[in-house]
Design a protein around this motif. Structure first.
Motif, PDB file in Angstrom:
ATOM      1  N   LEU A 150       1.891 -44.999  -7.695  1.00 42.19           N
ATOM      2  CA  LEU A 150       2.250 -44.120  -8.671  1.00 42.19           C
ATOM      3  C   LEU A 150       3.627 -44.944  -9.430  1.00 42.19           C
ATOM      4  N   PRO A 151       3.916 -44.468 -10.674  1.00 39.07           N
ATOM      5  CA  PRO A 151       4.995 -45.008 -11.229  1.00 39.07           C
ATOM      6  C   PRO A 151       6.169 -44.429 -10.642  1.00 39.07           C
ATOM      7  N   LEU A 154       7.414 -40.461 -10.305  1.00 41.24           N
ATOM      8  CA  LEU A 154       6.580 -39.523  -9.840  1.00 41.24           C
ATOM      9  C   LEU A 154       6.324 -39.614  -8.350  1.00 41.24           C
ATOM     10  N   ARG A 189       3.529 -36.155 -17.855  1.00 44.25           N
ATOM     11  CA  ARG A 189       3.638 -37.376 -17.048  1.00 44.25           C
ATOM     12  C   ARG A 189       2.465 -37.739 -16.038  1.00 44.25           C
ATOM     13  N   TYR A 190       2.207 -36.776 -15.397  1.00 41.83           N
ATOM     14  CA  TYR A 190       1.322 -36.878 -14.354  1.00 41.83           C
ATOM     15  C   TYR A 190      -0.117 -36.881 -15.039  1.00 41.83           C
ATOM     16  N   GLU A 192      -0.951 -38.037 -18.008  1.00 40.54           N
ATOM     17  CA  GLU A 192      -1.123 -39.153 -18.755  1.00 40.54           C
ATOM     18  C   GLU A 192      -1.493 -40.521 -17.606  1.00 40.54           C
ATOM     19  N   HIS A 193      -0.593 -40.315 -16.525  1.00 43.68           N
ATOM     20  CA  HIS A 193      -0.821 -41.127 -15.518  1.00 43.68           C
ATOM     21  C   HIS A 193      -2.347 -41.304 -14.855  1.00 43.68           C
ATOM     22  N   THR A 197      -5.225 -44.233 -15.257  1.00 46.56           N
ATOM     23  CA  THR A 197      -5.785 -44.756 -14.004  1.00 46.56           C
ATOM     24  C   THR A 197      -7.273 -44.127 -13.803  1.00 46.56           C
TER      25      THR A 197
END
Length: 219
Positions: A150-151, A154, A189-190, A192-193, A197
């Motif tokens: 995770l970035p 997060l 944010r989650y 878009e992550h 991925t």
């Protein structure tokens, strides 16, 4: 050898999960339980290292079993394995100290990854005389997942919460945020992550006016 107690009200499902455990090197099933009372009793009798715990049990909710285990003398580690996808149950499992939450049905590879991760932590903690920050970070923060981590900013726990919410169906960031009790910015944010991925897809829904709405769904 890491010992495992399998708890599931369905005899066939318990047999399948026991077979999954038996296929994993370094693990052995020491018992199966089909009720909450039997689960608590067998934990006291067998003292397993790990419990695979169903939520829907005939005599008591799995979360009550989890709380009973936490107050018992043995206190094994627990991975919740269930068809329950509501956010309150996910939160209850997290607050009860479950190591992970697997939603049925799943492939052997999903459980295998969790068992391997548990074995790594179990071995590492057993060998340590004291824990450094990197050891603590691994135990409390690092959860296995295919692909990149995770970035920064997060967390795995919140990622699982967002993913569980998204399993209810396609939704916008605002809808996901409301259902998961998160801020819209955080949920976005989650989401878009997940898209970046390959864990989720996004499509644009155009209205009569204004910018199109981004709609997310799990892959």
């Amino acid at each position: 050898m890491i010992t495992v107690l399998v708890v599931d009200d369905d005899f066939m499902v318990a047999r399948v999960h026991s077979g999954y455990v038996a296929r994993t090197p370094g693990f052995a099933v020491v018992g199966t339980a089909h009720t909450g009372a039997d689960a608590v009793r067998l934990v006291d009798e067998l003292a397993p290292d790990l419990v695979l715990l169903d939520i829907y049990l005939p005599d008591m909710p799995g979360l009550d079993v989890l709380r009973a285990l936490r107050n018992g003398a043995v206190d094994p580690d627990v991975i919740v394995i269930t068809a329950a996808t509501d956010v309150d149950t996910v939160r209850g499992a997290m607050r009860g100290g479950a190591l992970h939450y697997l939603i049925k049905p799943f492939a052997y590879s999903a459980l295998h990854d969790q068992l391997q991760h548990f074995a790594t932590l179990h071995t590492r903690l057993t060998a340590l005389g004291s824990a450094g920050q990197s050891d603590v970070d691994e135990v409390f923060g690092a959860r296995p997942r295919a692909g990149a981590g995770l970035p920064k900013g997060l967390t795995e726990q919140t990622a699982e919460l967002v993913a569980s919410t998204l399993r209810e169906g396609e939704m916008s960031a605002a809808e996901c945020a409301a259902a998961a009790h998160l801020s819209r910015v955080s949920a976005r944010r989650y989401l878009e992550h997940f898209v970046a991925t390959g864990r989720a897809h996004v499509r644009l829904r155009y209205g009569a006016t204004g910018r199109p709405e981004r709609r997310y769904r799990l892959s």
